[in-house]
Write a protein that holds these residues in place. Structure first.
Motif, PDB file in Angstrom:
ATOM      1  N   GLN B 109       0.824  -1.227   0.000  1.00  0.00           N
ATOM      2  CA  GLN B 109       0.000   0.000   0.000  1.00  0.00           C
ATOM      3  C   GLN B 109       0.848   1.264   0.000  1.00  0.00           C
ATOM      4  OE1 GLN B 109      -3.190   0.333   2.800  1.00  0.00           O
ATOM      5  NE2 GLN B 109      -3.639  -1.830   2.737  1.00  0.00           N
ATOM      6  N   ASN B 110       2.170   1.074  -0.049  1.00  0.00           N
ATOM      7  CA  ASN B 110       3.093   2.211  -0.086  1.00  0.00           C
ATOM      8  C   ASN B 110       2.898   3.156   1.106  1.00  0.00           C
ATOM      9  OD1 ASN B 110       5.208   3.520  -1.228  1.00  0.00           O
ATOM     10  ND2 ASN B 110       3.959   4.794  -2.600  1.00  0.00           N
ATOM     11  N   LEU B 111       2.743   2.555   2.285  1.00  0.00           N
ATOM     12  CA  LEU B 111       2.518   3.369   3.483  1.00  0.00           C
ATOM     13  C   LEU B 111       3.834   3.888   4.036  1.00  0.00           C
ATOM     14  CD1 LEU B 111      -0.159   1.281   5.433  1.00  0.00           C
ATOM     15  CD2 LEU B 111      -0.513   3.453   4.283  1.00  0.00           C
ATOM     16  N   ASP B 112       3.758   5.034   4.699  1.00  0.00           N
ATOM     17  CA  ASP B 112       4.927   5.619   5.343  1.00  0.00           C
ATOM     18  C   ASP B 112       5.447   4.659   6.436  1.00  0.00           C
ATOM     19  OD1 ASP B 112       6.206   8.517   5.719  1.00  0.00           O
ATOM     20  OD2 ASP B 112       6.048   7.507   7.663  1.00  0.00           O
ATOM     21  N   PRO B 113       6.774   4.447   6.540  1.00  0.00           N
ATOM     22  CA  PRO B 113       7.302   3.532   7.557  1.00  0.00           C
ATOM     23  C   PRO B 113       6.859   3.902   8.979  1.00  0.00           C
ATOM     24  CG  PRO B 113       9.034   4.127   6.026  1.00  0.00           C
ATOM     25  CD  PRO B 113       7.843   4.927   5.648  1.00  0.00           C
ATOM     26  N   LEU B 114       6.707   5.193   9.230  1.00  0.00           N
ATOM     27  CA  LEU B 114       6.295   5.630  10.563  1.00  0.00           C
ATOM     28  C   LEU B 114       4.878   5.126  10.884  1.00  0.00           C
ATOM     29  CD1 LEU B 114       7.787   7.360  12.653  1.00  0.00           C
ATOM     30  CD2 LEU B 114       6.361   9.291  11.934  1.00  0.00           C
ATOM     31  N   ILE B 115       4.039   5.129   9.872  1.00  0.00           N
ATOM     32  CA  ILE B 115       2.666   4.627  10.080  1.00  0.00           C
ATOM     33  C   ILE B 115       2.711   3.135  10.387  1.00  0.00           C
ATOM     34  CG2 ILE B 115       0.457   4.167   8.905  1.00  0.00           C
ATOM     35  CD1 ILE B 115       0.773   6.852   7.527  1.00  0.00           C
ATOM     36  N   LEU B 116       3.538   2.401   9.625  1.00  0.00           N
ATOM     37  CA  LEU B 116       3.651   0.953   9.861  1.00  0.00           C
ATOM     38  C   LEU B 116       4.130   0.673  11.277  1.00  0.00           C
ATOM     39  CD1 LEU B 116       5.230  -0.325   6.532  1.00  0.00           C
ATOM     40  CD2 LEU B 116       3.011  -0.943   7.467  1.00  0.00           C
ATOM     41  N   GLN B 117       5.114   1.461  11.719  1.00  0.00           N
ATOM     42  CA  GLN B 117       5.635   1.250  13.070  1.00  0.00           C
ATOM     43  C   GLN B 117       4.586   1.600  14.130  1.00  0.00           C
ATOM     44  OE1 GLN B 117       9.498   3.284  12.076  1.00  0.00           O
ATOM     45  NE2 GLN B 117      10.281   1.706  13.459  1.00  0.00           N
TER      46      GLN B 117
END
Lengths: 562, 254
Positions: B109-117
């Motif tokens: 989904q090409n999400l920002d790494p910060l969001i994933l964390q």
């Protein structure tokens, strides 16, 4: 007005937080804060309903950026007044009723929170707010039902309610995702407008989007409104405190009827879902009422009565009479609320008077009543029984709105009114009385009043709830093939009249006793046993749950709990 | 090298069968504070490994069916196992594993790494808190098994309240962030896969219902226990409150 809209539900959230954080040890003050907050909420709801009646337009108020919007339409406003009204009664009753219970302040905080959540649920203008509120109702209800933590039964039945509610959440979530993915919006007014523009969008399994969503919403409503196979929790909610039972049976359990009405624009194009709702509602009404009749516990009997009433309510939705379902849930709410809150008095009264059936010699000598009361002539009774309800029901509908008589849904309701009215008159005829004409006249008078009241209120209430004429489209959506429908109505009419005639002659001539010779009694007792075990539905679920738990436990042992 | 990264990532941000090692590692940490720390840190390390090695970005745009099956199966499997668990520590581990597995569904989904964390942290925080409460229960009762003594709400009202709220947070109750994350995750699934995602929600409801029933209800017949201090309760409540505020913030920004 926007400020008032936001204040109304948040006032009770605020009072719950204040009680939780600062008034935990101050019992009297917390009860007062809670009651005053509910009273103000009720007053504000009335003001906003009045404002709508004067101004005459709906509006959506946004609290959050992404979600958290409130839809002030007739349905929300009616529900706000109803919910806050019932909640106010329950609050006032609880002040003294719960005074000796531990966790008195927590109880009021939870009651406030529950009322606020229901207010958000009935006025949600977007799917996320609806899902949040729908979900939280189950959570807060769990803690209200399990208020007395010393009783394991309270915990067990609160859990039954919670898990049934969770099962019912799933179809609602699924429906929400189908709508969001299809229409790329979470706003209910936007989604409904798009459905009107293009109602035939294809989903899968040969279903259109409204049909698929309609079926899913119906399942969600079934779980909340205790429809057959998802009803096992309802009679056992009596293990919670009486005020919670009252709130539960008068308000929360009606969520199914509300859901049908909120998504009325979807059901306009979901005839199949309405047919399913009619069948499920009918089965629930029959089974709930049958189970109610065999109970010997007042509160359990009221619980099954609610199940039967919820069946009627869903059935009304199934025939397309959506406004009638809302009218029904309000009337039933106040009626059932008062029944629950006065259940204690009834039990006290029953203890004071044993209720032994009167003896004819005793009534003749001691009470000085005639020993041989009389009945109406059977021909007069039969004519009254069959013809009067038809005439009253048809004429009342004809004078209000003659085109309604062409709708299948109205005909079903008329038929239903005729059967119940005739059954009441038939039962009256079987009663012996010193003045049978007076008795029958009294019953007829009540019947006419009820029917006229119902017709007028349901018609004008329908016009208020759906000013743009959705009601007619809903009736059309619920219709089936005209020939099949007419044949079914005629067949059922003959079946009922034949049944009454057979019962009457079997009773009066003693013919049945001569033919049966007690054989029917075995079947009757089997039926009684089956109903007293609640058709083994709960046992089946318990067995299934045990099997699953054993399997889960074995998996855990196999994997060493890692 | 790539395979090794995937194995390590699957262990730290668990999917079955590597989730078994994840659970074993946490269970073997000395003391409840170490276990809580491990459950917070391991998934973050797994994500950092995936992101910095480029393995996460190398996944094709759009959902990968194999990864979806593995992630959903892990979430369902561990939620199902949590339903029969009465040991608070085990319950916390199994529920956290179930939630963390859902993070994998956000791939492609090409999400920002910060969001994933943040997503991984949202599943870890209730797990870590529950492990701490379990440790405190163990200190007072000699064990944190709920099958023997019920009715802790009467004897340990403050600690029970925190355990209850944490259990609700772990099972994605609104307004905690997990609820909104679950909404996002299930929305990302294709229509026919949504019932699978919702099955997790049902199993969590079942697991938390049984857990609370064992924790709160019944008559306590054991020794008199010392409840959590008022300060400790406020601190725990503050953490949970901030977590809930995070949920409102998450929900508001979709």
């Amino acid at each position: 007005m926007e400020i008032l809209t936001i204040i109304t539900p948040f006032l009770l959230v605020l009072s719950a937080i204040i009680i939780f954080l600062f008034l935990r040890s101050k019992r009297r003050i917390s009860a007062r804060v809670s009651v005053i907050a509910t009273l103000v909420t009720f007053f504000l709801s009335l003001v906003m309903l009045g404002y709508y009646v004067v101004a005459g337009h709906s509006q959506v108020v946004h609290i959050g950026i992404h979600w958290g919007s409130i839809w002030l339409d007739p349905l929300s406003l009616i529900m706000w007044v109803f919910v806050s009204g019932i909640s106010l009664l329950v609050h006032m009753y609880s002040v003294r009723y719960m005074v000796e219970e531990p966790n008195y302040t927590r109880f009021f905080a939870l009651l406030d929170l529950m009322t606020a959540i229901i207010l958000f649920m009935v006025s949600a203008a977007d799917l996320v707010t609806l899902l949040v509120a729908w979900f939280l109702v189950g959570v807060v209800l769990y803690f209200l039902l399990g208020h007395d933590t010393n009783r394991p039964a309270a915990g067990r039945y609160a859990f039954w309610t919670q898990i049934t509610y969770r099962a019912g959440d799933l179809p609602l979530w699924f429906a929400a995702f189908v709508l969001i993915k299809t229409y790329h919006s979470i706003s209910l007014p936007v989604i409904f407008a798009q459905i009107q523009i293009n109602p035939d969008l294809h989903a899968f399994w040969g279903l259109s989007i409204p049909e698929l969503v309609g079926f899913l919403l119906a399942f969600a409503a079934f779980a909340r409104s205790a429809q057959f196979l998802l009803h096992g929790w309802l009679p056992y909610t009596m293990d919670g405190p009486t005020p919670v039972s009252a709130l539960m049976h008068a308000g929360i359990v009606n969520a199914g009827g509300f859901l049908f009405n909120r998504f009325a624009p979807v059901f306009e194009y979901a005839g199949g879902a309405l047919h399913m709702a009619f069948i499920v509602g009918l089965v629930t009404a029959i089974i709930g009422s049958a189970m109610m009749l065999i109970q010997n516990d007042v509160k359990r009997s009221l619980g099954y009565s609610t199940m039967g009433q919820m069946g009627f309510m869903v059935m009304e939705c199934g025939v397309g009479a959506f406004p009638l379902a809302i009218f029904h849930l309000i009337a039933h709410g106040f009626f059932k609320g008062s029944m629950f809150l006065s259940a204690g008095n009834v039990i006290g009264e029953a203890r004071a008077h044993d209720g032994v059936p009167p003896d004819s010699i005793y009534t003749a000598i001691v009470e000085r009543r005639p020993a041989k009361p009389s009945r109406l002539p059977w021909l007069a009774a039969a004519a009254l029984t069959i013809l009067v309800p038809v005439a009253v029901l048809s004429l009342s509908h004809f004078f209000v709105s003659s085109e309604l008589l062409y709708e299948q849904g109205v005909i079903i309701l008329l038929f239903f009114g005729w059967v119940t009215g005739a059954q009441a008159l038939f039962a009256t005829h079987k009663m012996t009385h010193t003045n049978p004409w007076r008795l029958m006249g009294g019953i007829l008078e009540s019947f006419v009043l009820v029917v006229i009241g119902y017709t007028l209120i349901s018609h004008y209430f329908g016009s208020f709830l759906y000013p743009h004429g959705i009601s007619q489209k809903l009736y059309a959506a619920a219709s089936i093939n005209a020939f099949v429908f007419d044949a079914l109505v005629i067949f059922l009419a003959f079946l009922f009249v034949g049944g009454w005639a057979l019962t009457f002659f079997a009773d009066s001539s003693g013919w049945w006793d001569r033919v049966d010779k007690g054989r029917w009694r075995g079947a009757y007792l089997s039926m009684y046993a089956l109903l007293s075990r609640e058709l083994y539905v709960n046992d089946l679920y318990a067995r299934l749950t045990r099997l699953l738990l054993v399997f889960s436990h074995r998996l855990n042992i196999l994997l060493r709990w890692c | 090298m790539n395979t090794l990264i995937w194995i390590m990532a699957g262990t730290l941000l668990p999917w079955f069968p590597l989730s078994w090692i994840f659970n074993k590692l946490i269970a073997s940490a000395p003391g409840f504070w170490a276990q809580a720390l491990a459950i917070l840190v391991f998934p973050q390390l797994g994500l950092l490994l995936l992101i910095h090695s480029g393995a996460w970005q190398a996944l094709p745009v759009g959902p990968d069916p194999d990864l979806r099956v593995v992630a959903l199966f892990t979430a369902v499997f561990y939620a199902f196992r949590a339903a029969s668990t009465r040991e608070v520590q085990v319950w916390a581990r199994l529920m956290t594993t179930s939630g963390l597995a859902l993070t994998w569904l956000l791939h492609g989904q090409n999400l920002d790494p910060l969001i994933l964390q943040s997503v991984a942290l949202s599943w870890s925080i209730p797990g870590a808190l529950m492990l701490v409460w379990a440790g405190l229960l163990k200190q007072r009762m000699g064990g944190a098994y709920l099958g023997l003594t019920g009715g802790l709400a009467t004897v340990l009202p403050r600690l029970s309240a925190l355990v209850t709220l944490t259990a609700l947070a772990a099972s994605a109750t609104p307004i905690f962030p997990n609820f909104f994350i679950l909404l996002h995750v299930v929305k990302a699934l294709p229509l026919l896969w949504i019932p699978g995602g919702l099955l997790v929600l049902l199993l969590w409801g079942w697991a938390v219902g049984r857990f609370l029933q064992d924790l709160l209800f019944g008559i306590y017949r054991g020794e008199l226990l010392e409840d959590l201090t008022v300060g400790g309760t406020w601190l725990g409540g503050l953490v949970l409150g901030l977590f809930a505020v995070g949920g409102i913030f998450w929900g508001a920004h979709g």
